[in-house]
Design an enzyme around this catalytic site. Structure first.
Site, short mmCIF file in Angstrom:
data_model
loop_
_atom_site.label_atom_id
_atom_site.label_comp_id
_atom_site.label_asym_id
_atom_site.label_seq_id
_atom_site.Cartn_x
_atom_site.Cartn_y
_atom_site.Cartn_z
N GLU A 128 7.81 1.89 6.85
CA GLU A 128 8.95 1.26 6.19
C GLU A 128 10.01 2.33 5.92
OE1 GLU A 128 8.64 -2.00 2.99
OE2 GLU A 128 9.08 -0.20 1.85
N ASP B 235 15.33 0.84 -7.07
CA ASP B 235 14.60 2.09 -6.90
C ASP B 235 14.71 3.00 -8.11
OD1 ASP B 235 13.54 1.83 -4.20
OD2 ASP B 235 15.64 1.73 -3.60
N TYR C 273 6.26 -8.97 0.15
CA TYR C 273 6.20 -7.74 -0.62
C TYR C 273 6.07 -8.13 -2.09
CZ TYR C 273 7.72 -2.93 -1.88
OH TYR C 273 7.80 -1.65 -2.37
#
Length: 265
Positions: free
Chosen positions: A47, A58, A172
């Site tokens: 990824e 993030d 995910y």
């Protein structure tokens, strides 16, 4: 014909290891070497984070990697060049984790066409709500790219049904409430999310956010996860070895090997 991502999850008896690195961090050449080290260590799916100036999902580790990549002059052109080099080296599936502005600025059709031509298998757009994903999902399908979506602990059952209707490749699962970053434990709430999502879909389920140790991988494997996604722990290794690239490559191979061993026990 079965796609590369589907082929990984079709292999029985193991949990896939999905390794994340920021494309272009700390520069193009080293980024390719990092990807090859991850593959050599046993990464099942690679990824690539597409560096972005405001990566809201993030934590600080990946934000710093984004900053290093952008400071090195990384652009979408650079990223597609990196993918082509990695694809020439390996048939490991390659997934992008990106933000919508990067795609929109380049043009949705153009971005997905170039990604397909470079050898990308799936794209996750971290800040794209499923309710606004129609155009992207249609174009992804046009180019044979799996649209991958995030599911969180706060995702309602109704919304989850909408997500699984459009998702391909795998889902995910965001294992923590918050941004990316290594954690020490796997919470009961995260494991409950896996069980809850399983009731809605047969798609492979891969938790990410906060996974950093073989012990955590083993917990997810026993719980029935089809894959585990590790990002910040890998990027931490990169950051610690910026002044010694061969040592970085060796550390990455060893780390992935240990994580893969836990996924196969």
């Amino acid at each position: 014909m079965m796609g590369r991502i589907e082929s990984v999850f079709a292999k029985k008896g193991k949990t896939a290891f999905i390794g994340f690195a920021v494309a272009g961090d700390p520069d193009k050449e080293t980024s390719v070497r990092i990807a090859k080290a991850l593959i050599d260590g046993g990464t099942d799916i690679l990824e690539f984070g597409v560096p972005f100036s405001d990566p809201v999902a993030d934590g600080p580790t990946i934000q710093r990697a984004d900053d290093r990549a952008l400071a090195a002059g990384t652009t979408p052109n650079t990223i597609f060049e990196i993918v082509r080099e990695v694809r020439a080296y390996s048939e490991v599936p390659i997934v992008f984790l990106t933000y919508y502005n990067t795609i929109y600025r380049r043009g949705v059709d153009k971005f997905y066409r170039e990604a397909h031509e470079a050898g990308v298998d799936g794209i996750l757009v971290a800040d794209m709500p499923v309710e606004e994903s129609g155009e992207v999902v249609a174009i992804a399908k046009k180019y044979g790219i799996d649209p991958i979506f995030l599911v969180t602990q706060t995702t309602s059952a109704e919304r989850m049904d909408g997500i699984v209707k459009h998702a391909r490749g795998y889902l995910y699962l965001v294992a923590v409430l918050g941004v990316t970053g290594a954690r020490k434990t796997v919470s009961p709430e995260a494991l409950a999310l896996l069980r809850r999502v399983r009731e809605h879909t047969n798609l492979p389920l891969a938790p990410g956010f906060g996974i950093s140790t073989p012990e955590q991988v083993a917990i997810w494997r026993r719980a029935g996860a089809d894959g585990v996604i590790v990002g910040s722990a890998i990027v931490n290794i990169v950051e610690r070895h910026l002044d010694d690239i061969p040592a970085m490559e060796n550390a990455l191979r060893l780390y992935v090997g240990g994580m893969r061993h836990a996924a196969e026990k």
